[in-house]
Design a protein around this motif. Sequence first.
Motif, short mmCIF file in Angstrom:
data_model
loop_
_atom_site.label_atom_id
_atom_site.label_comp_id
_atom_site.label_asym_id
_atom_site.label_seq_id
_atom_site.Cartn_x
_atom_site.Cartn_y
_atom_site.Cartn_z
N ASP A 1 0.85 -1.18 0.00
CA ASP A 1 0.00 0.00 0.00
C ASP A 1 0.89 1.24 0.00
OD1 ASP A 1 1.03 -0.03 2.53
OD2 ASP A 1 -0.88 0.06 3.58
N GLU B 1 -12.40 7.45 0.39
CA GLU B 1 -13.51 6.51 0.35
C GLU B 1 -14.25 6.61 -0.98
OE1 GLU B 1 -15.30 3.33 1.91
OE2 GLU B 1 -13.90 4.49 3.13
N SER C 1 -9.86 4.38 -2.94
CA SER C 1 -8.43 4.14 -2.75
C SER C 1 -8.03 4.02 -1.28
CB SER C 1 -7.63 5.28 -3.39
OG SER C 1 -8.01 6.53 -2.87
N ARG C 2 -8.98 4.09 -0.38
CA ARG C 2 -8.66 4.03 1.05
C ARG C 2 -8.37 2.61 1.50
NH1 ARG C 2 -12.89 5.16 6.01
NH2 ARG C 2 -11.43 4.73 7.73
N ARG C 3 -7.28 2.45 2.23
CA ARG C 3 -7.02 1.15 2.84
C ARG C 3 -7.82 1.04 4.13
NH1 ARG C 3 -1.51 -1.98 5.00
NH2 ARG C 3 -2.69 -3.69 5.90
N ARG C 4 -8.62 -0.01 4.22
CA ARG C 4 -9.44 -0.22 5.40
C ARG C 4 -8.76 -1.19 6.37
NH1 ARG C 4 -14.39 1.09 6.05
NH2 ARG C 4 -15.56 2.30 4.52
N GLN D 1 -7.97 -5.20 5.83
CA GLN D 1 -7.87 -5.60 4.43
C GLN D 1 -6.61 -6.43 4.19
OE1 GLN D 1 -8.33 -1.79 2.25
NE2 GLN D 1 -9.78 -2.89 0.95
N VAL E 1 -4.05 -5.06 -0.45
CA VAL E 1 -3.86 -3.63 -0.22
C VAL E 1 -3.04 -2.95 -1.31
CG1 VAL E 1 -4.05 -3.93 2.27
CG2 VAL E 1 -1.79 -4.04 1.19
N ASN F 1 -1.58 -0.69 -3.72
CA ASN F 1 -1.81 0.71 -4.11
C ASN F 1 -2.94 1.39 -3.32
OD1 ASN F 1 0.26 0.50 -5.96
ND2 ASN F 1 -1.11 0.00 -7.66
N LYS F 2 -3.44 0.75 -2.28
CA LYS F 2 -4.39 1.43 -1.41
C LYS F 2 -3.64 2.49 -0.60
CE LYS F 2 -8.20 -0.89 -2.32
NZ LYS F 2 -9.41 -0.24 -2.86
N CYS G 1 -2.96 4.73 2.73
CA CYS G 1 -3.11 4.65 4.18
C CYS G 1 -2.48 5.89 4.82
CB CYS G 1 -2.45 3.37 4.70
SG CYS G 1 -2.61 3.16 6.48
#
Length: 205
Positions: A106, A130, A134-137, A140, A143, A145-146, A148
Amino acid sequence: MKPIELAIAKTLAYSDIFDYPLTATELHRFLISPRKTAKKNLPGRQYYYLPGRKNLIGLRKKRYRFSQLKLKQIQPLVNLLKFIPSIRLVAVTGALAMNNADEFDDIDLMIITKANRLWLTRLITLLILEISGSRRRFGQTIVKNKICPNLWLDETTLAIPPHLRNLYTAHEIAQIKPLFDRFKTYQQFASANLWVKHYLANWSF
């Protein structure tokens, strides 16, 4: 072993944890030493690493390519965040800041906000992430390219607390890569954390 030789050995051992061979410039910049040293004339090599770890050169080059793709991907978000007036700094941290990100990593960000605007700015930023998907939750497992944004500060509290000051944190600060900087906030952040030089005396910003 001379002090400089011991410092070089420590530095290469630390970078080896992250599978990252160092250039001569990086070896000097990130030398683990509480005393500033002159840049030494090292043997003519492109990279420096522990014995038996020459294979890391190819890995570094591959991760560099992945990192450049990630930095290119995040630029549109950075351009959007510039329009939030309370944001003072957006910077990449972690492996990506050293161009050492894996393909499936990420993207970690540090964001510094205007005084007393941290929580509102955080809410707006997370809503943008969101909506863009693209948001990392939390929790998860996939991940790649999410994004954070895991380090938030406001401009009145830039110094890292004493109980968090160690070699790892010092190195993370020294390798931060600013992507957007308003009102010279990065310089203010670095100046507030000169304790880093206790671990990395050659570091400058």
